[in-house]
Design a protein around this motif. Sequence first.
Motif, PDB file in Angstrom:
ATOM      1  N   VAL A   1      38.157  81.787  51.312  1.00 27.30           N
ATOM      2  CA  VAL A   1      37.615  81.775  49.952  1.00 27.30           C
ATOM      3  C   VAL A   1      37.186  80.376  49.530  1.00 27.30           C
ATOM      4  O   VAL A   1      36.070  80.178  49.049  1.00 27.30           O
ATOM      5  CB  VAL A   1      38.671  82.299  48.945  1.00 27.30           C
ATOM      6  CG1 VAL A   1      38.132  82.187  47.519  1.00 27.30           C
ATOM      7  CG2 VAL A   1      39.033  83.727  49.261  1.00 27.30           C
ATOM      8  N   ASP A   2      38.068  79.410  49.762  1.00 20.79           N
ATOM      9  CA  ASP A   2      37.769  78.060  49.282  1.00 20.79           C
ATOM     10  C   ASP A   2      36.514  77.503  49.944  1.00 20.79           C
ATOM     11  O   ASP A   2      35.678  76.879  49.300  1.00 20.79           O
ATOM     12  CB  ASP A   2      38.961  77.127  49.568  1.00 20.79           C
ATOM     13  CG  ASP A   2      40.159  77.504  48.707  1.00 20.79           C
ATOM     14  OD1 ASP A   2      39.943  78.247  47.721  1.00 20.79           O
ATOM     15  OD2 ASP A   2      41.281  77.089  49.027  1.00 20.79           O
ATOM     16  N   GLU A   3      36.417  77.775  51.243  1.00 18.30           N
ATOM     17  CA  GLU A   3      35.249  77.255  51.949  1.00 18.30           C
ATOM     18  C   GLU A   3      33.967  77.960  51.504  1.00 18.30           C
ATOM     19  O   GLU A   3      32.912  77.343  51.397  1.00 18.30           O
ATOM     20  CB  GLU A   3      35.436  77.418  53.458  1.00 18.30           C
ATOM     21  CG  GLU A   3      36.492  76.477  54.015  1.00 18.30           C
ATOM     22  CD  GLU A   3      37.072  76.971  55.322  1.00 18.30           C
ATOM     23  OE1 GLU A   3      36.854  76.308  56.335  1.00 18.30           O
ATOM     24  OE2 GLU A   3      37.712  78.045  55.323  1.00 18.30           O
TER      25      GLU A   3
ATOM     26  N   SER B   1      29.749  87.313  51.199  1.00 20.04           N
ATOM     27  CA  SER B   1      30.129  86.831  49.866  1.00 20.04           C
ATOM     28  C   SER B   1      29.433  87.629  48.779  1.00 20.04           C
ATOM     29  O   SER B   1      30.029  88.002  47.771  1.00 20.04           O
ATOM     30  CB  SER B   1      29.752  85.352  49.707  1.00 20.04           C
ATOM     31  OG  SER B   1      30.314  84.605  50.739  1.00 20.04           O
TER      32      SER B   1
ATOM     33  N   SER C   1      40.618  87.552  47.245  1.00 24.31           N
ATOM     34  CA  SER C   1      40.976  86.954  48.524  1.00 24.31           C
ATOM     35  C   SER C   1      40.063  87.473  49.619  1.00 24.31           C
ATOM     36  O   SER C   1      39.441  88.509  49.486  1.00 24.31           O
ATOM     37  CB  SER C   1      42.421  87.283  48.860  1.00 24.31           C
ATOM     38  OG  SER C   1      42.526  88.638  49.231  1.00 24.31           O
TER      39      SER C   1
ATOM     40  N   SER D   1      32.099  80.215  41.405  1.00 21.33           N
ATOM     41  CA  SER D   1      33.406  79.665  41.038  1.00 21.33           C
ATOM     42  C   SER D   1      34.155  80.597  40.085  1.00 21.33           C
ATOM     43  O   SER D   1      35.291  80.347  39.737  1.00 21.33           O
ATOM     44  CB  SER D   1      33.201  78.296  40.391  1.00 21.33           C
ATOM     45  OG  SER D   1      32.278  78.435  39.334  1.00 21.33           O
TER      46      SER D   1
ATOM     47  N   LYS E   1      33.478  79.170  48.601  1.00 22.89           N
ATOM     48  CA  LYS E   1      33.169  78.609  47.275  1.00 22.89           C
ATOM     49  C   LYS E   1      32.513  77.250  47.419  1.00 22.89           C
ATOM     50  O   LYS E   1      31.498  76.958  46.795  1.00 22.89           O
ATOM     51  CB  LYS E   1      34.457  78.451  46.461  1.00 22.89           C
ATOM     52  CG  LYS E   1      34.868  79.688  45.710  1.00 22.89           C
ATOM     53  CD  LYS E   1      35.999  79.308  44.760  1.00 22.89           C
ATOM     54  CE  LYS E   1      36.709  80.536  44.242  1.00 22.89           C
ATOM     55  NZ  LYS E   1      37.940  80.168  43.519  1.00 22.89           N
ATOM     56  N   ALA E   2      33.104  76.448  48.284  1.00 24.91           N
ATOM     57  CA  ALA E   2      32.583  75.090  48.463  1.00 24.91           C
ATOM     58  C   ALA E   2      31.148  75.124  48.960  1.00 24.91           C
ATOM     59  O   ALA E   2      30.326  74.275  48.619  1.00 24.91           O
ATOM     60  CB  ALA E   2      33.471  74.327  49.451  1.00 24.91           C
TER      61      ALA E   2
END
Lengths: 289, 229, 229
Positions: free
Chosen positions: B173-175, A190, B191, B184, B177-178
């Motif tokens: 991505v969503d995970e 990330s 992606s 955010s 971010k979570a």
Amino acid sequence: MTDQTDIEEPARAVETGSGLSSSQTAEDPFTAGAAFNEISQDDALIIDVKGYEGPLDLLLVMARTQKVDITQISILALVEQYLDFIAELRRLRLELAADYLVMAAWLAYLKSRLLLPDTDNEDEPTGEELAAALAFRLRRLEAMRESAVKLMTRNRLGRDVFARGAPEGVKIERTSEFAGELYDLLKAYSFQREAQIHVNYKIVRPPVLTLSDAREILNRLVGDIAEWTPMDVLLAQMPLSDIARGSTIASTFGASLELAREGAIELKQAGAFSPLYMRIGGASKTPGQ
Amino acid sequence: MTDPNTTFSSDQQLDHVRMLEALLFAAEEPLDDATLAKRLPDGVDIRTLLEAVQKAYELRGVNLVQVGGKWMFRTAGDLSFLMQEERVEEKRLSRAALETLAIIAYHQPATRAEIEEIRGVSISKGTLDILLEAEWVRMRGRRKSPGRPVTYGTSDEFMRHFGLESLSDLPGVDELKAAGLLSSRVPASFSVPIPGDQVQLEDDEDPLDDGDLAPEEPLNDGDEQVLEA
Amino acid sequence: MTDPNTTFSSDQQLDHVRMLEALLFAAEEPLDDATLAKRLPDGVDIRTLLEAVQKAYELRGVNLVQVGGKWMFRTAGDLSFLMQEERVEEKRLSRAALETLAIIAYHQPATRAEIEEIRGVSISKGTLDILLEAEWVRMRGRRKSPGRPVTYGTSDEFMRHFGLESLSDLPGVDELKAAGLLSSRVPASFSVPIPGDQVQLEDDEDPLDDGDLAPEEPLNDGDEQVLEA
């Protein structure tokens, strides 16, 4: 220089009389009384006393000349022998270490206590008690010396007994294994993906009333007001609905102070936390003037 | 099991045995017959004595052995497991290696050039080597593109170590971010690839050539082109 | 002379004896019960086994001895005449160092002042250093008394070197105790401190401060107070 030999002789005499040196076999380098052998002719006057390991050692050597069993020695005779020896050394103006003199002083006291009848003073130890204390110290030192010899003549590792010459030892086989946590992996991913994102940021102005805006607005509003008017009323007229009220009050108040200092407006307040009134500067003069 | 003591014919022989034991035990190196003979009383039959001692210790935890004509006590071979202690030391990956691994995991099959593009920096020599050594990364095949660069992917060992059942278990991505790993603010267009199958080659991959798996060849010079040579 | 093999009740015990022999032979250092137990199969009675091995080797050229609570094989004492070649060059100890060592051994924990009191003379520079360097003496802690002087005691190495199982094995220690000669006071009282356990601090000792173990600091100037700085 004949004195020199005179001094050396008694010292040597007590020394050879010592049962200690004979119990220490010369072949054992650990136990040989090395200090005794270091007396050289040139330094004899000084070293002669240094050959002893302190006054207690000297006393012990002297005691040995009296009796083989030091539990049987006459303390009084020993004290006299020591005092005579020290006196002789002093007569020859030899430098004596303080230890020896302190011991001499103590022994002189002991001697007086042994010779004079006991006082009734309960706080002072009797001559016998003092003598016992000295005998105890001598015996204790001797015991330690004998113990040292016994210790050194034990079967010692590396001298008499031996450990395994070439122990195989326990082999520690180290295998290294890489370790990692999924979390670290994802964080690394990330982090670098995000680092590579190119975005144009628009800097959004925070919803506050700047001091300069407040000043401008206030200038405009107060310009119309000649009568004392509470600041709250002026604030209500400010057309700034989306700006935080706290910020508006703070900036308006700040601006009002600046304007008052410049004489553009006047301020008054009856007391702490009471309403703040303002009006145009110079309003006390009649408008007509 | 024989009794070491009854083996000896006399007290005198026993004395000699004791001497031999002590000498061999304390010696830092194996001793030969001549050295032993010199240190034992005259007239001792060293060879007979040694054989007697050897026999006495035959079944014990320590044996008398002859190596290169010299004698020494050794712990019995069948007990060597006792003398070993295995220690596993954990090694942590460098940040560069971790990042490279992460990119390979998400973007596999990925060539070196592709990894470098995502990282924005070139991969230093050895980074891929470490991952290959850790057996977390493997060479999958070659990209069907000019230069036919090697493609890298993750291994079964990687899945095991990181507790993944399949590559599609890697969070999207969503995970991310979570979990607070991605901020955010990433643009909507951002992606994360969902990696394909770990085993099957993709359409644009060729299998590795025979020579590719030669150990010294692939990665040490940092130039994919060399692989073609 | 006993038969070491018939001493053992079963093949299994024999197996354990072999393991123990091998471990103790191979070890570079004396091993304690706990270390041995960890290496042997669970449920083995180490003490019984050790005593069996000790007995088996009692009359041989190599003996199993206990030093400072740990076990080691070493050559039999009566064979020391054989071992001239293995002798290592000894450090010569001065008479002062020798006496100091004995005082520390028998009177431990002992402060510098206490040693000086017994010897009737101050300890010259370096005497304690030599003993510390030889690793026969170690700093144990601090006496809970004004100035908090450092207390000295003997080390494991001391026990090993002199082949002492425990401090109560010090030669003549019982007689000295009985005669009150290990007392700091005139034996009118005749209550005598037993040289305490090597490891545990006594009631009137504090542990050393961190800085106390700095190698260059403590003893070179002959002033205990420096440790406080």
